[in-house]
Design a protein around this motif. Structure first.
Motif, short mmCIF file in Angstrom:
data_model
loop_
_atom_site.label_atom_id
_atom_site.label_comp_id
_atom_site.label_asym_id
_atom_site.label_seq_id
_atom_site.Cartn_x
_atom_site.Cartn_y
_atom_site.Cartn_z
N ALA A 1 -51.28 28.54 -18.30
CA ALA A 1 -50.74 28.73 -16.96
C ALA A 1 -51.39 29.93 -16.29
CB ALA A 1 -49.23 28.93 -17.05
N ARG A 2 -51.50 31.01 -17.04
CA ARG A 2 -52.07 32.23 -16.49
C ARG A 2 -53.53 32.01 -16.11
NH1 ARG A 2 -50.64 35.29 -20.55
NH2 ARG A 2 -48.51 35.52 -19.82
N SER B 1 -54.00 25.60 -26.48
CA SER B 1 -52.92 25.38 -27.42
C SER B 1 -51.68 26.19 -27.04
CB SER B 1 -53.37 25.74 -28.83
OG SER B 1 -53.91 27.04 -28.83
N ASN B 2 -51.86 27.13 -26.12
CA ASN B 2 -50.77 28.01 -25.75
C ASN B 2 -50.44 27.83 -24.26
OD1 ASN B 2 -49.69 30.49 -24.59
ND2 ASN B 2 -49.98 31.41 -26.61
N GLY C 1 -45.29 21.61 -19.91
CA GLY C 1 -45.12 22.98 -20.38
C GLY C 1 -44.45 23.87 -19.36
N ARG C 2 -43.66 23.28 -18.44
CA ARG C 2 -43.13 24.06 -17.31
C ARG C 2 -42.24 25.21 -17.71
NH1 ARG C 2 -40.70 19.15 -17.16
NH2 ARG C 2 -38.47 19.07 -17.53
N VAL C 3 -41.52 25.06 -18.81
CA VAL C 3 -40.64 26.15 -19.19
C VAL C 3 -41.43 27.31 -19.79
CG1 VAL C 3 -38.56 24.78 -19.52
CG2 VAL C 3 -40.17 25.02 -21.41
N ASN C 4 -42.73 27.06 -20.01
CA ASN C 4 -43.58 28.10 -20.58
C ASN C 4 -44.46 28.78 -19.55
OD1 ASN C 4 -42.81 28.03 -23.31
ND2 ASN C 4 -43.87 26.08 -23.51
N ILE D 1 -47.71 25.61 -10.55
CA ILE D 1 -48.54 25.50 -11.75
C ILE D 1 -48.05 24.32 -12.58
CG2 ILE D 1 -49.51 26.74 -13.72
CD1 ILE D 1 -49.41 29.06 -12.04
N ASP D 2 -48.92 23.39 -12.83
CA ASP D 2 -48.58 22.19 -13.59
C ASP D 2 -49.27 22.27 -14.94
OD1 ASP D 2 -48.22 19.66 -14.60
OD2 ASP D 2 -49.05 18.60 -12.87
N VAL D 3 -48.49 22.54 -15.97
CA VAL D 3 -49.08 22.61 -17.31
C VAL D 3 -48.82 21.28 -18.02
CG1 VAL D 3 -49.13 23.89 -19.48
CG2 VAL D 3 -48.64 25.09 -17.36
#
Ligand code: SF4
Ligand code: SF4
Lengths: 292, 93, 258
Positions: free
Chosen positions: A62-63, A56-57, A89-92, A29-31
């Motif tokens: 990702a989900r 924004s989240n 946003g990978r850590v998220n 998953i690439d955010v």
């Protein structure tokens, strides 16, 4: 915040594959700051993917990206054995087993998408620019990332497109609408380039001519970044700018190398690389007897 | 791997390059305490190697952070480069 | 002897007429299409203001990025030299000159004679020049004068992450959306640019007195921030700080004229 690169949202699955027969199922998953992609790989092959805008989240984005990739496949999230998150946003990515930088994932993904003779990768996104050199395994050997300066990013292009009131997706085509190539815009800084462009318009330049001058300036700038890591064949471009022929064609001329084409959407490189990393990591864990 | 941290803007190119292959066999990681601005940190990279990297929060201000080590006249050896015995660190400016 | 100093900048052309130790006239015109023509216009205006003939001027000095456009100048000096000469002329104990214009920032170390000892320049990136504050004021929808004023009302220091003018504009917009007060945003902007300028000053070595010149010197918010980031109480701002380069060119022209 405004959207800098406006792409269509979509999903896809391979109709010829049956995931139920696969031994290993992984997802990447690439955010990104603008768009998010999810890729599902079965036994190290591309099975399904989705691409959509980042909300924004980050965890939500990702989900949603993953849910959309899973749509119509009959596969559930619990069928996926290993998830790797990447991008800004990978850590998220709360359900990821591991987070890996977009640099490493892009190299891995490009290696799959455009073949193992790819050595140089340029990823030009909405807010940054990355130059990567990798080996035949898709392992990074040299890289840089520039996310300090808007020049050389989609954002810089958008400032000029906005000034000219040209939709961003038409920039490439319009920029070729000139009898001959003008000199590039001389200021690197987007703020000064914008004043320069206003002056050129006052001098009677057409929008196309200004765009041509800016696309060329952007190509020159990106080529300077590439030189720092060394440009070597094959050359592959990922990210939003890959769709802007106005910059890509000129960049190919400046560096004297044509970019290799891939049958896959270049936007998937990060997520695909992440899914492939997932595959390798899962294999390792299996070998170590950590998972069944 | 050559990791280039920093940026290029209209005014110039400001990259700190770390040859991370040299970090893996480095016994004392002198860069960490050698830099008065503490810009380096040890990380586990994507290939599971224990290497030095420039801290994420300072990557876009290197020109300013390193200014004190780089007077316009009479510049000596940079403390970070002196502290890094394997010679993994180079600066582009 | 009467001397003239002409500073040909990217946006404006400034002229100072100097009679020994006395300033006779100052003028500024916007740079037009034809630089030479604008130079002529500015020069004539200055002569008229001083009420003197062209022939009364003994020597002409030129400076600024477009200084070559002053065909009739006998001496031509860089902006850095002109700044140092002009600053020491106005304030003899000045040893560090900070010049922040719309497109460039400079830190200069000078000796008592106005000779440049060392200098550092921030150019070609709007984030290190006045253009940065101008953009941010626009994003906040306040005038530059208000921008400086409200900055002083803040007593909170919030960091700005973006180091680029373009990205900082978005950051300012999201700060507004998250209900950060305009005062605090203004101070954050001034602190950000001041920290970039002070880093440059440190490269040449800070020595007092410090004199601040160039258009941004009018901005009291910036002045407050630069004092704080340099850690000094006193930063001198001369009258008409944006004319210091032209003044310096006039001083040099006079000195060169045996
Ligand atoms: S050169 Fe311009 S676009 Fe680049 S960082 Fe500086 S202000 Fe931003
Ligand atoms: S030059 Fe100085 S501040 Fe910069 S990395 Fe090296 S030791 Fe640190």
């Amino acid at each position: 915040m405004a959207e800098f690169w406006r792409w269509k949202e979509y999903n896809w699955k391979d109709p010829d594959k049956d995931w139920k027969t696969a031994k290993m199922i992984t997802a990447g998953i690439d955010v990104g700051s603008v768009s998010s992609q999810a890729v599902i790989a079965t036994d190290g092959e591309l099975y399904a993917y989705s691409s959509m805008r980042t909300g924004s989240n980050s965890p939500d984005s990702a989900r949603k990206a993953l849910e959309w990739a899973l749509q119509d496949t009959g596969m559930k999230q619990e069928n996926i054995q290993y998830v790797v998150g990447t991008g800004y946003g990978r850590v998220n990515v709360p359900f990821a087993n591991k987070a890996i930088t977009e640099i490493a994932c892009h190299a891995r993904g490009a290696n799959f998408m455009a073949g193992n003779s790819v050595r140089t990768i340029l990823d030009m996104g909405g807010q940054d620019c990355k130059a990567i050199h990798c080996d035949e395994k898709g392992k990074v050997t040299n890289f840089l990332m520039n996310d300090k300066c808007a020049a050389g990013t989609g954002r810089g292009m958008e400032v000029i497109a906005d000034l000219l009131a040209v939709p961003i997706e038409q920039v490439g085509e319009l920029s070729f609408n000139v009898p001959e190539e003008p000199e590039p815009v001389s200021s690197t800084c987007v703020v000064f380039a914008k004043s320069e462009a206003m002056g050129l318009l006052k001098d009677g330049w057409t929008k196309s001519k200004v765009l041509a001058a800016y696309c060329l300036a952007m190509a020159k700038r990106v080529s300077e970044l590439l030189e720092r890591i060394g440009v070597e064949k094959e050359f592959f471009i990922t990210g939003g700018i890959a769709k802007n022929a106005g910059v890509v064609k000129r960049l190919e001329q400046v560096i004297g190398i044509s970019a290799v084409q891939s049958k896959y959407d270049s936007q998937l490189a990060g997520a695909l690389g992440a899914a492939l990393f997932g595959q390798a990591l899962l294999q390792k864990e299996k070998a170590a007897g950590k998972v069944a | 791997m050559l990791a280039n941290y920093g940026y290029k803007d209209g005014s110039g190119e400001y990259f700190v390059t770390i040859d991370t292959d040299k970090c893996t066999s480095c016994p004392h990681h002198g860069c960490i305490d050698g830099c008065p601005e503490h810009i380096y940190e040890m990380i586990t990279d994507d290939y599971d190697d224990n290497v030095s990297a420039v801290r994420r929060d300072v990557r876009n201000t290197l020109k300013y952070l390193c200014a004190a080590c780089k007077p316009t006249t009479g510049r000596g050896v940079l403390p970070c480069m002196a502290a890094c015995t394997p010679g993994a660190i180079t600066h582009s400016w | 002897m009467i001397t003239a100093g002409i500073d040909v900048g990217a946006k404006t052309i400034k002229v100072v007429l100097l009679d020994g130790g006395k300033i006779l006239a100052k003028t500024s015109v916007l740079a037009g299409f034809e630089t030479e023509q604008s130079v002529e216009e500015a020069y004539k205006e200055a002569l008229a203001k001083a009420g003197i003939e062209r022939s009364a001027v003994g020597k002409v000095g030129a400076t600024g990025a477009g200084r070559k456009a002053v065909a009739f100048a006998q001496t031509v000096v860089t902006e850095v030299s002109a700044d140092a000469q002009g600053a020491v002329f106005l304030h003899p104990s000045a040893r560090t000159v900070i010049d922040v214009g719309a497109e460039e920032g400079r830190g200069i170390k000078t000796n008592a004679d106005g000779k440049v000892v060392d200098f550092a320049v921030n150019e070609k990136c709007a984030a290190g020049a006045g253009a940065f504050t101008e953009s941010m004021a626009r994003a906040l929808e306040v005038t530059l004068a208000q921008f400086g004023d409200i900055s002083l009302k803040s007593n909170k220091s919030i960091p700005m992450n973006a180091q680029c003018t373009v990205f900082a504009e978005s950051e300012v917009v999201s700060l507004i959306h998250s209900n950060t007060s305009k005062e605090d945003i203004a101070r954050a902007v001034h602190d950000a640019i001041a920290s970039r300028i002070s880093a440059m000053v440190r490269r040449v070595g800070l020595e007092q007195d410090v004199i601040l010149v160039g258009g941004v010197a009018y901005n009291i918010g910036f002045l407050d921030s630069i004092k704080r980031t340099l850690g000094i109480e006193n930063v001198v701002v001369p009258q008409d700080p944006e004319y210091v380069g032209a003044l310096g060119a006039a001083v040099v022209a006079g000195a060169a004229g045996n």
